[in-house]
Design a protein around this motif. Structure first.
Motif, short mmCIF file in Angstrom:
data_model
loop_
_atom_site.label_atom_id
_atom_site.label_comp_id
_atom_site.label_asym_id
_atom_site.label_seq_id
_atom_site.Cartn_x
_atom_site.Cartn_y
_atom_site.Cartn_z
N ALA A 11 -0.52 -12.70 6.30
CA ALA A 11 0.32 -14.03 5.76
C ALA A 11 -0.23 -14.53 4.64
O ALA A 11 0.43 -14.70 3.60
N ASP A 12 -1.66 -14.61 4.58
CA ASP A 12 -2.11 -15.32 3.50
C ASP A 12 -2.09 -14.47 2.46
O ASP A 12 -1.90 -15.08 1.42
N LEU A 13 -2.55 -13.39 2.45
CA LEU A 13 -2.61 -12.49 0.98
C LEU A 13 -1.32 -12.11 0.81
O LEU A 13 -1.11 -11.87 -0.60
N THR A 14 -0.23 -12.05 1.45
CA THR A 14 1.21 -11.49 1.18
C THR A 14 1.69 -12.73 0.40
O THR A 14 2.26 -12.56 -0.73
N ALA A 15 1.41 -13.87 0.81
CA ALA A 15 2.00 -15.33 0.24
C ALA A 15 1.16 -15.46 -1.03
O ALA A 15 1.87 -15.74 -2.13
N ALA A 16 -0.02 -14.90 -1.19
CA ALA A 16 -0.79 -15.31 -2.31
C ALA A 16 -0.21 -14.14 -3.46
O ALA A 16 -0.38 -14.43 -4.83
N ALA A 17 -0.11 -12.91 -2.96
CA ALA A 17 0.51 -12.07 -3.85
C ALA A 17 1.79 -12.36 -4.58
O ALA A 17 2.24 -12.13 -5.60
N MET A 18 2.64 -13.40 -3.94
CA MET A 18 3.96 -13.73 -4.43
C MET A 18 3.83 -14.99 -5.21
O MET A 18 4.84 -15.81 -5.52
N GLY A 19 2.67 -15.62 -5.10
CA GLY A 19 2.60 -16.81 -5.81
C GLY A 19 2.47 -18.13 -4.96
O GLY A 19 2.49 -19.29 -5.29
N ALA A 20 2.63 -17.86 -3.58
CA ALA A 20 2.90 -19.19 -2.74
C ALA A 20 1.56 -19.27 -1.75
O ALA A 20 0.61 -18.44 -1.95
N LYS A 21 1.70 -20.13 -0.84
CA LYS A 21 0.71 -20.36 0.22
C LYS A 21 1.24 -20.13 1.59
O LYS A 21 2.30 -20.81 1.67
#
Length: 387
Positions: free
Chosen positions: A280-290
């Motif tokens: 969840a954390d790293l996928t969100a980061a890859a999309m520019g989200a948190k």
């Protein structure tokens, strides 16, 4: 030893108890009427000790055998609580409480243990002590944990503990059991994906939490398919997706995902929690989200003990003629807490061709009562044979 004659004679009376409980379902720890009914009946049976308020609204009854040469104490447990479901059976004894229903058969479990208690108090044909345990809040409240936390096992020196659950889809009064891991650990999670909202016609000016959430949902399935051993059981289900916007033309600021994780081992439980958080954390980061992840551990894996399981199966075979191997169950069961404190076993008793548990048309099959009562009574008489 088939169904005990005395319990066959009590069948109608126990059925009436069960149907009264069905009419008056109570949820979680609010089992005040049910506990009062149980305590009153245990007193009328002549139990040697009755204690209420264990685990908040639990009831414990103590029945001493004719002799006690070895100091053996066996616990028998039934759950008392209902579910927040609107009943749709149309039965003459259907729930009188709007929005509450005995949709899992705990009314039957309670009635069967009361029947066994009545028989055991009448006959006392055993060497030792039996403790009958009536537990609240199995359906998500952890009543078993609360009763253990109140010191129940040590207070009455319970050495072994046995439980039972009905199982639709197999012949009424038949039995099934398995050693080792039986019911799954039941965990929950909530993931809040924070992006940057905006006009749906200008997605380049936003960080879309909906698309990010879709990526997370898909990636979470890799926990079972690519992280866990393929021969082991693990379920990761996202069951709710909620957006901070309901408009057709607005990309929301945030999306909340909710779901459940079911595992059959401590290793996979730890693995699932760790991988879910990182995905969840790293996928969100890859999309520019948190992503903010909250993981809530529920009931542990319920593990049947080898020796007690073999004994429980032997008793079941003596009552019904056979005992099948039960399937693994990915549902949860808070009898797990009692089995963590003491050796014991949990068995399934057939409910016949009925609706599945937790369904608004489910009903406990009263034809299973004599077999269920006899199993509990025989557990006591065989584990602590009269001196």
């Amino acid at each position: 030893m088939p169904v005990k004659n005395r319990l066959a004679e009590l069948h109608h009376e126990i059925t009436e108890w069960r149907r009264d409980l069905h009419e008056h379902p109570e949820i979680l720890f609010e089992t005040h009427r049910t506990a009062a009914v149980v305590a009153e009946k245990l007193e009328s049976f002549g139990c040697d000790e009755i204690v209420t308020g264990i685990g908040r609204t639990g009831v414990v009854g103590v029945i001493k055998g004719k002799t006690d040469t070895k100091g053996m104490v066996v616990g028998l447990r039934a759950d008392m609580d209902a579910l927040p479901i609107l009943e749709a059976t149309g039965l003459p004894y259907a729930s009188k409480t709007e929005g509450a229903m005995h949709a899992c058969g705990h009314d039957g479990h309670t009635a069967m243990l009361l029947g066994a208690a009545k028989y055991l108090a009448e006959t006392r044909n055993f060497d030792g002590t039996v403790v009958v345990i009536f537990q609240p809040a199995e359906e998500g409240g952890g009543g078993g944990r609360e009763m253990c936390a109140d010191g129940m096992m040590d207070r009455w020196n319970i050495q072994e503990v046995y439980g039972m659950h009905n199982w639709p889809g197999v012949p009424a009064g038949s039995f099934a059991i398995r050693p080792g891991a039986f019911f799954a650990a039941t965990d929950q999670f909530k993931i809040v994906v924070e992006g940057r909202g905006g006009h749906a016609a200008k997605p380049h000016e936003t960080i879309d939490p909906v698309v990010t959430s879709a990526q997370i949902i898909t990636a979470l399935q890799s926990i079972a398919s690519r992280n866990a051993d393929p021969v082991e059981q693990i379920v990761v289900s996202v069951t709710s997706v909620e957006s901070s916007s309901t408009a057709f033309n607005v990309i929301p600021q945030r999306v909340t995902l909710k779901g459940t994780v079911r595992t059959m081992s401590r290793h996979n439980r730890d693995l699932a929690e760790d991988r879910l958080s990182k995905i969840a954390d790293l996928t969100a980061a890859a999309m520019g989200a948190k992503a903010e992840v909250n993981y809530y551990r529920g009931y542990p894996v319920m593990v049947n003990h080898e020796e007690q399981t073999a004994f429980a199966a032997e008793v079941a075979t003596s009552v019904s003629g056979a005992c099948a191997e039960a399937p693994l169950v990915m549902g949860g069961e808070d009898f797990a807490y009692m089995l963590e404190e003491r050796p014991g076993a949990y068995i399934l008793v057939g409910n016949g061709d009925t609706a599945m548990v937790h369904h608004p048309e489910y009903n406990f099959n009263d034809e299973a009562i004599p077999a269920g009562c006899s199993w509990w009574a025989e557990i006591v008489e065989r584990r602590m044979p009269a001196a």
